[in-house]
Scaffold this motif. Structure first.
Motif, PDB file in Angstrom:
ATOM      1  N   LYS A  49      -3.211  -4.876  13.665  1.00 31.97           N
ATOM      2  CA  LYS A  49      -2.440  -4.598  14.887  1.00 31.97           C
ATOM      3  C   LYS A  49      -1.183  -5.471  14.985  1.00 31.97           C
ATOM      4  N   LYS A  50      -0.515  -5.660  13.853  1.00 31.27           N
ATOM      5  CA  LYS A  50       0.697  -6.474  13.820  1.00 31.27           C
ATOM      6  C   LYS A  50       1.802  -5.675  13.153  1.00 31.27           C
ATOM      7  N   VAL A  51       3.060  -5.932  13.522  1.00 30.55           N
ATOM      8  CA  VAL A  51       4.145  -5.246  12.832  1.00 30.55           C
ATOM      9  C   VAL A  51       4.713  -6.185  11.765  1.00 30.55           C
ATOM     10  N   TYR A  52       4.780  -5.669  10.525  1.00 34.77           N
ATOM     11  CA  TYR A  52       5.302  -6.465   9.412  1.00 34.77           C
ATOM     12  C   TYR A  52       6.641  -5.910   8.962  1.00 34.77           C
ATOM     13  N   ASP A  53       7.528  -6.815   8.486  1.00 34.28           N
ATOM     14  CA  ASP A  53       8.638  -6.357   7.668  1.00 34.28           C
ATOM     15  C   ASP A  53       8.087  -6.170   6.280  1.00 34.28           C
ATOM     16  N   VAL A  54       8.367  -5.016   5.699  1.00 32.04           N
ATOM     17  CA  VAL A  54       7.890  -4.731   4.353  1.00 32.04           C
ATOM     18  C   VAL A  54       9.112  -4.576   3.465  1.00 32.04           C
ATOM     19  N   ILE A  55       9.111  -5.269   2.339  1.00 35.35           N
ATOM     20  CA  ILE A  55      10.324  -5.320   1.521  1.00 35.35           C
ATOM     21  C   ILE A  55      10.051  -4.925   0.072  1.00 35.35           C
ATOM     22  N   LEU A  56      11.133  -4.514  -0.571  1.00 38.99           N
ATOM     23  CA  LEU A  56      11.048  -4.104  -1.972  1.00 38.99           C
ATOM     24  C   LEU A  56      12.387  -4.433  -2.626  1.00 38.99           C
ATOM     25  N   SER A  57      12.349  -5.080  -3.757  1.00 36.53           N
ATOM     26  CA  SER A  57      13.594  -5.433  -4.433  1.00 36.53           C
ATOM     27  C   SER A  57      14.307  -4.177  -4.932  1.00 36.53           C
ATOM     28  N   LYS A  58      15.617  -4.137  -4.730  1.00 34.89           N
ATOM     29  CA  LYS A  58      16.411  -2.980  -5.190  1.00 34.89           C
ATOM     30  C   LYS A  58      16.368  -2.830  -6.710  1.00 34.89           C
ATOM     31  N   LYS A  59      16.018  -3.921  -7.395  1.00 37.09           N
ATOM     32  CA  LYS A  59      15.950  -3.878  -8.864  1.00 37.09           C
ATOM     33  C   LYS A  59      14.896  -2.896  -9.367  1.00 37.09           C
ATOM     34  N   PHE A  60      13.859  -2.666  -8.517  1.00 36.67           N
ATOM     35  CA  PHE A  60      12.687  -1.962  -9.044  1.00 36.67           C
ATOM     36  C   PHE A  60      12.520  -0.521  -8.567  1.00 36.67           C
ATOM     37  N   LEU A  61      13.502  -0.026  -7.809  1.00 38.76           N
ATOM     38  CA  LEU A  61      13.451   1.388  -7.394  1.00 38.76           C
ATOM     39  C   LEU A  61      14.870   1.880  -7.187  1.00 38.76           C
ATOM     40  N   ASP A  62      15.205   3.000  -7.836  1.00 45.52           N
ATOM     41  CA  ASP A  62      16.553   3.549  -7.618  1.00 45.52           C
ATOM     42  C   ASP A  62      16.532   5.073  -7.651  1.00 45.52           C
ATOM     43  N   SER A  63      17.707   5.663  -7.605  1.00 52.60           N
ATOM     44  CA  SER A  63      17.797   7.117  -7.416  1.00 52.60           C
ATOM     45  C   SER A  63      17.307   7.913  -8.634  1.00 52.60           C
ATOM     46  N   ASN A  64      17.076   7.245  -9.748  1.00 51.73           N
ATOM     47  CA  ASN A  64      16.523   7.955 -10.910  1.00 51.73           C
ATOM     48  C   ASN A  64      15.000   8.070 -10.861  1.00 51.73           C
ATOM     49  N   ASP A  65      14.388   7.334  -9.934  1.00 48.60           N
ATOM     50  CA  ASP A  65      12.926   7.270  -9.934  1.00 48.60           C
ATOM     51  C   ASP A  65      12.257   8.454  -9.236  1.00 48.60           C
ATOM     52  N   HIS A  66      11.121   8.855  -9.825  1.00 50.70           N
ATOM     53  CA  HIS A  66      10.218   9.850  -9.224  1.00 50.70           C
ATOM     54  C   HIS A  66       8.920   9.112  -8.954  1.00 50.70           C
ATOM     55  N   VAL A  67       8.566   9.034  -7.675  1.00 48.64           N
ATOM     56  CA  VAL A  67       7.564   8.052  -7.262  1.00 48.64           C
ATOM     57  C   VAL A  67       6.272   8.703  -6.780  1.00 48.64           C
ATOM     58  N   LEU A  68       5.158   8.178  -7.290  1.00 47.22           N
ATOM     59  CA  LEU A  68       3.843   8.519  -6.738  1.00 47.22           C
ATOM     60  C   LEU A  68       3.369   7.321  -5.925  1.00 47.22           C
ATOM     61  N   VAL A  69       3.045   7.555  -4.659  1.00 48.65           N
ATOM     62  CA  VAL A  69       2.537   6.481  -3.805  1.00 48.65           C
ATOM     63  C   VAL A  69       1.011   6.489  -3.884  1.00 48.65           C
ATOM     64  N   ILE A  70       0.429   5.309  -4.005  1.00 48.14           N
ATOM     65  CA  ILE A  70      -1.036   5.202  -3.998  1.00 48.14           C
ATOM     66  C   ILE A  70      -1.457   4.139  -2.992  1.00 48.14           C
ATOM     67  N   ASP A  71      -2.490   4.454  -2.191  1.00 41.88           N
ATOM     68  CA  ASP A  71      -3.022   3.442  -1.270  1.00 41.88           C
ATOM     69  C   ASP A  71      -4.515   3.688  -1.060  1.00 41.88           C
ATOM     70  N   ASP A  72      -5.177   2.671  -0.505  1.00 42.26           N
ATOM     71  CA  ASP A  72      -6.622   2.787  -0.326  1.00 42.26           C
ATOM     72  C   ASP A  72      -6.986   3.693   0.852  1.00 42.26           C
ATOM     73  N   PHE A  73      -6.316   3.499   2.005  1.00 50.79           N
ATOM     74  CA  PHE A  73      -6.661   4.243   3.216  1.00 50.79           C
ATOM     75  C   PHE A  73      -5.458   4.948   3.803  1.00 50.79           C
ATOM     76  N   LEU A  74      -5.715   6.067   4.460  1.00 47.11           N
ATOM     77  CA  LEU A  74      -4.713   6.695   5.325  1.00 47.11           C
ATOM     78  C   LEU A  74      -5.361   6.859   6.692  1.00 47.11           C
ATOM     79  N   ALA A  75      -4.765   6.211   7.690  1.00 50.43           N
ATOM     80  CA  ALA A  75      -5.304   6.293   9.054  1.00 50.43           C
ATOM     81  C   ALA A  75      -4.234   6.922   9.948  1.00 50.43           C
TER      82      ALA A  75
END
Ligand code: 5GP
Length: 189
Positions: A102-128
């Motif tokens: 029940k907290k709001v986080y800033d979530v960050i990602l380095s620009k080095k590791f994702l760009d417009s050429n990428d096709h991304v699959l997201v994976i996570d444990d839960f969806l609520a």
């Protein structure tokens, strides 16, 4: 995925606040044989050769994403929950409200590791409620990358996240979808 559903019924514990504890096999102690089968199942459901990266969020998505990635032969990049408000220009950032804390986080990602050429699959444990997934999708949009889909181990179908993501036209695959749960019963869709 039958193996997963059987394991949830055997070892899952329902806690107050609609929280399902699966920490004996998924997100604290980890059953690697089971997670290996989960990785294979994600590959079966996302056969595209276009995927260049798997994206997840710390902490509990990381192990699952890493095991799954062996079947995709692509790197895993994980978004970090940042305590710092000193966000510099080399990162993408978004805000995520944590379901469990029940907290709001800033979530960050380095620009080095994702760009417009990428096709991304997201994976996570839960969806609520979908906050974590929406945050990751926002990071993908900010990078100008393409989302190929989202693979979730356990979706709580009685919360709004799944509908929200499907309405956006995103290819969502949840390996177990819980229709309802109480202290004494748990039913899958
Ligand atoms: P959402 O952002 O979709 O509301 O929640 C997703 C995140 O909250 C997941 O990354 C997961 O870590 C956590 N979460 C949500 N519901 C549960 C739950 O019932 N049990 C556990 N263990 N984690 C949950």
């Amino acid at each position: 995925m039958e193996l997963l559903k059987e394991r949830i019924l055997k070892d899952g514990l329902v806690k107050p606040g609609n929280v399902l504890k699966v920490d004996s096999f998924l997100n604290h102690q980890m059953d690697i044989d089971l997670i290996n089968e989960i990785g294979k199942e994600f590959r079966r459901r996302f056969p595209s050769d276009k995927i260049t990266k798997i994206l997840t969020i710390e902490a509990s998505g990381i192990g699952i994403a890493c095991i799954a990635a062996q079947y995709f032969n692509v790197p895993v990049v994980f978004a970090k929950k940042s305590q710092s408000i000193n966000l510099d220009g080399d990162i993408y950032s978004t805000k995520v409200e944590s379901f469990t804390h029940k907290k709001v986080y800033d979530v960050i990602l380095s620009k080095k590791f994702l760009d417009s050429n990428d096709h991304v699959l997201v994976i996570d444990d839960f969806l609520a409620n979908g906050c974590a997934l929406m945050g990751l999708i926002d990071l993908i949009h900010k990078a100008g990358a393409t989302i190929e889909g989202a693979g979730i181990v356990i979706e709580k179908g009685f919360q709004q996240g799944g509908d929200m993501i499907r309405e956006k036209g995103i290819h969502l695959e949840s390996l177990a979808i819980i229709k309802s749960m109480t202290d004494t019963s748990l039913e899958f869709e």
